[in-house]
Motif scaffolding. Structure first.
Motif, PDB file in Angstrom:
ATOM      1  N   ASP A   1       2.256  -0.476 -10.402  1.00 33.51           N
ATOM      2  CA  ASP A   1       2.752  -1.798 -10.798  1.00 33.51           C
ATOM      3  C   ASP A   1       3.955  -1.576 -11.722  1.00 33.51           C
ATOM      4  OD1 ASP A   1       3.293  -4.268 -11.942  1.00 33.51           O
ATOM      5  OD2 ASP A   1       1.182  -4.849 -12.054  1.00 33.51           O
ATOM      6  N   ASN A   2       5.134  -1.470 -11.078  1.00 29.75           N
ATOM      7  CA  ASN A   2       6.345  -1.076 -11.782  1.00 29.75           C
ATOM      8  C   ASN A   2       6.764  -2.060 -12.881  1.00 29.75           C
ATOM      9  OD1 ASN A   2       9.750  -0.793 -11.348  1.00 29.75           O
ATOM     10  ND2 ASN A   2       8.497   0.976 -11.884  1.00 29.75           N
ATOM     11  N   ALA A   3       6.666  -3.366 -12.593  1.00 26.67           N
ATOM     12  CA  ALA A   3       7.122  -4.369 -13.556  1.00 26.67           C
ATOM     13  C   ALA A   3       6.291  -4.309 -14.838  1.00 26.67           C
ATOM     14  CB  ALA A   3       7.038  -5.758 -12.929  1.00 26.67           C
ATOM     15  N   GLU A   4       4.972  -4.235 -14.701  1.00 34.97           N
ATOM     16  CA  GLU A   4       4.105  -4.178 -15.887  1.00 34.97           C
ATOM     17  C   GLU A   4       4.258  -2.842 -16.609  1.00 34.97           C
ATOM     18  OE1 GLU A   4       1.657  -6.892 -17.206  1.00 34.97           O
ATOM     19  OE2 GLU A   4       3.615  -7.416 -16.425  1.00 34.97           O
ATOM     20  N   GLU A   5       4.452  -1.773 -15.839  1.00 35.98           N
ATOM     21  CA  GLU A   5       4.682  -0.462 -16.465  1.00 35.98           C
ATOM     22  C   GLU A   5       5.900  -0.541 -17.387  1.00 35.98           C
ATOM     23  OE1 GLU A   5       5.648   2.878 -13.854  1.00 35.98           O
ATOM     24  OE2 GLU A   5       6.591   3.865 -15.572  1.00 35.98           O
ATOM     25  N   LEU A   6       7.016  -1.062 -16.857  1.00 33.28           N
ATOM     26  CA  LEU A   6       8.253  -1.109 -17.642  1.00 33.28           C
ATOM     27  C   LEU A   6       8.103  -2.032 -18.854  1.00 33.28           C
ATOM     28  CD1 LEU A   6      11.027  -1.075 -14.898  1.00 33.28           C
ATOM     29  CD2 LEU A   6      10.226   0.804 -16.339  1.00 33.28           C
ATOM     30  N   ARG A   7       7.356  -3.110 -18.676  1.00 34.09           N
ATOM     31  CA  ARG A   7       7.122  -4.040 -19.786  1.00 34.09           C
ATOM     32  C   ARG A   7       6.485  -3.297 -20.968  1.00 34.09           C
ATOM     33  NH1 ARG A   7       2.398  -8.160 -19.385  1.00 34.09           N
ATOM     34  NH2 ARG A   7       2.347  -8.831 -21.539  1.00 34.09           N
ATOM     35  N   PHE A   8       5.486  -2.478 -20.689  1.00 34.10           N
ATOM     36  CA  PHE A   8       4.804  -1.792 -21.787  1.00 34.10           C
ATOM     37  C   PHE A   8       5.562  -0.562 -22.273  1.00 34.10           C
ATOM     38  CE2 PHE A   8       1.553  -4.687 -20.354  1.00 34.10           C
ATOM     39  CZ  PHE A   8       1.180  -5.219 -21.584  1.00 34.10           C
ATOM     40  N   LEU A   9       6.364   0.076 -21.399  1.00 38.59           N
ATOM     41  CA  LEU A   9       7.207   1.183 -21.882  1.00 38.59           C
ATOM     42  C   LEU A   9       8.248   0.643 -22.860  1.00 38.59           C
ATOM     43  CD1 LEU A   9       7.872   3.578 -18.845  1.00 38.59           C
ATOM     44  CD2 LEU A   9       5.983   3.572 -20.465  1.00 38.59           C
ATOM     45  N   ARG A  10       8.767  -0.552 -22.554  1.00 39.61           N
ATOM     46  CA  ARG A  10       9.740  -1.179 -23.464  1.00 39.61           C
ATOM     47  C   ARG A  10       9.116  -1.413 -24.847  1.00 39.61           C
ATOM     48  NH1 ARG A  10      11.137  -4.694 -19.252  1.00 39.61           N
ATOM     49  NH2 ARG A  10      12.799  -3.570 -18.210  1.00 39.61           N
ATOM     50  N   LEU A  11       7.896  -1.937 -24.851  1.00 42.71           N
ATOM     51  CA  LEU A  11       7.202  -2.171 -26.130  1.00 42.71           C
ATOM     52  C   LEU A  11       6.938  -0.839 -26.843  1.00 42.71           C
ATOM     53  CD1 LEU A  11       4.667  -4.924 -24.994  1.00 42.71           C
ATOM     54  CD2 LEU A  11       6.593  -5.224 -26.559  1.00 42.71           C
ATOM     55  N   ALA A  12       6.594   0.195 -26.070  1.00 43.35           N
ATOM     56  CA  ALA A  12       6.347   1.513 -26.656  1.00 43.35           C
ATOM     57  C   ALA A  12       7.611   2.054 -27.322  1.00 43.35           C
ATOM     58  CB  ALA A  12       5.847   2.486 -25.586  1.00 43.35           C
ATOM     59  N   VAL A  13       8.757   1.905 -26.650  1.00 41.07           N
ATOM     60  CA  VAL A  13      10.028   2.387 -27.227  1.00 41.07           C
ATOM     61  C   VAL A  13      10.293   1.714 -28.566  1.00 41.07           C
ATOM     62  CG1 VAL A  13      12.534   2.478 -26.975  1.00 41.07           C
ATOM     63  CG2 VAL A  13      11.107   2.898 -25.011  1.00 41.07           C
ATOM     64  N   GLU A  14      10.149   0.388 -28.595  1.00 42.88           N
ATOM     65  CA  GLU A  14      10.402  -0.349 -29.848  1.00 42.88           C
ATOM     66  C   GLU A  14       9.544   0.205 -30.980  1.00 42.88           C
ATOM     67  OE1 GLU A  14       9.621  -4.527 -29.254  1.00 42.88           O
ATOM     68  OE2 GLU A  14      11.110  -4.629 -27.635  1.00 42.88           O
ATOM     69  N   GLN A  15       8.267   0.423 -30.678  1.00 42.86           N
ATOM     70  CA  GLN A  15       7.342   0.907 -31.716  1.00 42.86           C
ATOM     71  C   GLN A  15       7.649   2.352 -32.108  1.00 42.86           C
ATOM     72  OE1 GLN A  15       5.162  -1.077 -33.330  1.00 42.86           O
ATOM     73  NE2 GLN A  15       5.919  -2.760 -32.085  1.00 42.86           N
ATOM     74  N   TYR A  16       7.987   3.191 -31.134  1.00 46.88           N
ATOM     75  CA  TYR A  16       8.320   4.596 -31.456  1.00 46.88           C
ATOM     76  C   TYR A  16       9.597   4.665 -32.288  1.00 46.88           C
ATOM     77  CZ  TYR A  16       4.722   6.979 -28.688  1.00 46.88           C
ATOM     78  OH  TYR A  16       3.532   7.466 -28.210  1.00 46.88           O
ATOM     79  N   GLU A  17      10.572   3.774 -31.998  1.00 42.98           N
ATOM     80  CA  GLU A  17      11.796   3.765 -32.793  1.00 42.98           C
ATOM     81  C   GLU A  17      11.476   3.394 -34.245  1.00 42.98           C
ATOM     82  OE1 GLU A  17      15.304   3.084 -29.461  1.00 42.98           O
ATOM     83  OE2 GLU A  17      14.423   1.316 -30.382  1.00 42.98           O
ATOM     84  N   GLN A  18      10.610   2.409 -34.409  1.00 35.68           N
ATOM     85  CA  GLN A  18      10.175   2.024 -35.762  1.00 35.68           C
ATOM     86  C   GLN A  18       9.421   3.176 -36.432  1.00 35.68           C
ATOM     87  OE1 GLN A  18      10.924  -0.732 -37.571  1.00 35.68           O
ATOM     88  NE2 GLN A  18      12.293  -1.077 -35.841  1.00 35.68           N
ATOM     89  N   SER A  19       8.609   3.857 -35.641  1.00 41.99           N
ATOM     90  CA  SER A  19       7.837   4.980 -36.156  1.00 41.99           C
ATOM     91  C   SER A  19       8.778   6.079 -36.658  1.00 41.99           C
ATOM     92  CB  SER A  19       6.928   5.521 -35.047  1.00 41.99           C
ATOM     93  OG  SER A  19       6.266   6.677 -35.478  1.00 41.99           O
ATOM     94  N   TYR A  20       9.876   6.285 -35.929  1.00 44.53           N
ATOM     95  CA  TYR A  20      10.882   7.283 -36.338  1.00 44.53           C
ATOM     96  C   TYR A  20      11.549   6.842 -37.644  1.00 44.53           C
ATOM     97  CZ  TYR A  20      15.034  10.227 -36.273  1.00 44.53           C
ATOM     98  OH  TYR A  20      16.023  11.109 -36.630  1.00 44.53           O
ATOM     99  N   VAL A  21      11.977   5.581 -37.687  1.00 37.54           N
ATOM    100  CA  VAL A  21      12.663   5.047 -38.874  1.00 37.54           C
ATOM    101  C   VAL A  21      11.754   5.136 -40.106  1.00 37.54           C
ATOM    102  CG1 VAL A  21      13.598   2.919 -39.918  1.00 37.54           C
ATOM    103  CG2 VAL A  21      14.173   3.500 -37.557  1.00 37.54           C
ATOM    104  N   HIS A  22      10.470   4.790 -39.927  1.00 39.69           N
ATOM    105  CA  HIS A  22       9.533   4.752 -41.052  1.00 39.69           C
ATOM    106  C   HIS A  22       8.749   6.046 -41.227  1.00 39.69           C
ATOM    107  CE1 HIS A  22      10.191   0.459 -41.827  1.00 39.69           C
ATOM    108  NE2 HIS A  22      10.321   0.360 -40.522  1.00 39.69           N
ATOM    109  N   SER A  23       9.081   7.043 -40.384  1.00 37.67           N
ATOM    110  CA  SER A  23       8.447   8.371 -40.476  1.00 37.67           C
ATOM    111  C   SER A  23       6.918   8.332 -40.494  1.00 37.67           C
ATOM    112  CB  SER A  23       8.899   9.094 -41.750  1.00 37.67           C
ATOM    113  OG  SER A  23      10.224   9.453 -41.639  1.00 37.67           O
TER     114      SER A  23
END
Ligand SMILES: [Zn+2]
Length: 238
Positions: A141-163
């Protein structure tokens, strides 16, 4: 021999209501890996034994859903949110037996909601979104996969910023995180961001023993650059 011999029952104490319940886990070392994608999504010879299906524990009594990475104890404020938003609306559901992909998906969605309500670290929320994306990938299910990968990226970027990326995941180093953010950006089509993060990962070359990750960052950097260049060419052409 039982078909699901690789599962065992584990007693869990609910982080919210302290009720003890039993959930299935996959016995370590029983599952042979078939292949692994560049974002570490792993395929097992027997996908029914994929440990990702059993990462989330769902308390049958209060509905609170969590993983071993969740921070505890929960604050009084967090417990109040769980009571109002989850427990008050909860009707007992069974998550403690063999799980299909669909059941695992439902468990992850509950855990993502619980992680937001109880203000878990970015790294924890990111890990849940990434694994939920993988479950949709298994389902093709490509559309739902990409939806959650997008959310994962946002959170990982925050995780990087906030260490906070080492919280609950000792395997996660700075170079691995930068690489992963690059790869997830590549998969959602954000090639310029992908290239940026792969370059950041590669710049740590002399400071890490994780040479395999540096190698992967080089390969995926080239791939992202190629696809990006092709995309730019098509844009100019159209
Ligand atoms: Zn509970």
């Amino acid at each position: 021999m039982n078909k699901f011999d690789f599962l065992y029952d584990k007693s869990i104490i609910c982080l919210n209501c302290e009720h003890t319940f039993v959930t299935k886990k996959v016995r370590q070392g029983t599952q042979a890996v078939a292949s692994r994608d560049a974002d570490f999504c792993t395929y097992y010879k027997e996908q029914a034994g994929n440990p990702v299906l059993y990462t989330v524990c769902v308390c049958p009594r209060c509905g609170f859903s969590f993983t071993e990475q969740f921070s505890s104890p929960l604050s009084a404020q967090a417990r109040k949110h769980v009571q109002v938003k989850i427990t008050a609306k909860w009707t007992a559901k069974e998550f403690g037996s063999v799980r299909s992909l669909r059941t695992a998906i439902a468990a992850y969605k509950l855990a993502i909601y619980a992680s937001q309500l109880t203000d878990q670290p970015y790294s924890v929320k990111a890990g849940l979104c990434l694994r939920l994306g993988w479950l949709y990938r298994y389902l093709k299910d490509n559309a739902e996969e990409l939806r959650f990968l997008r959310l994962a990226v946002e959170q990982y970027e925050q995780s990087y910023v906030h260490s906070d990326y080492r919280v609950g995941d000792k395997e996660m180093s700075e170079v691995r995180l930068l690489y992963l953010i690059g790869e997830l950006n590549r998969r959602i089509g954000e090639f310029d961001q992908a290239i940026r993060y792969f370059s950041k990962a590669i710049s740590l070359k002399g400071q890490t023993i994780e040479t395999g990750i540096i190698q992967m960052a080089h390969e995926q950097w080239s791939l992202a650059r190629e696809t990006y260049a092709q995309q730019q060419k098509q844009r100019v052409g159209s």
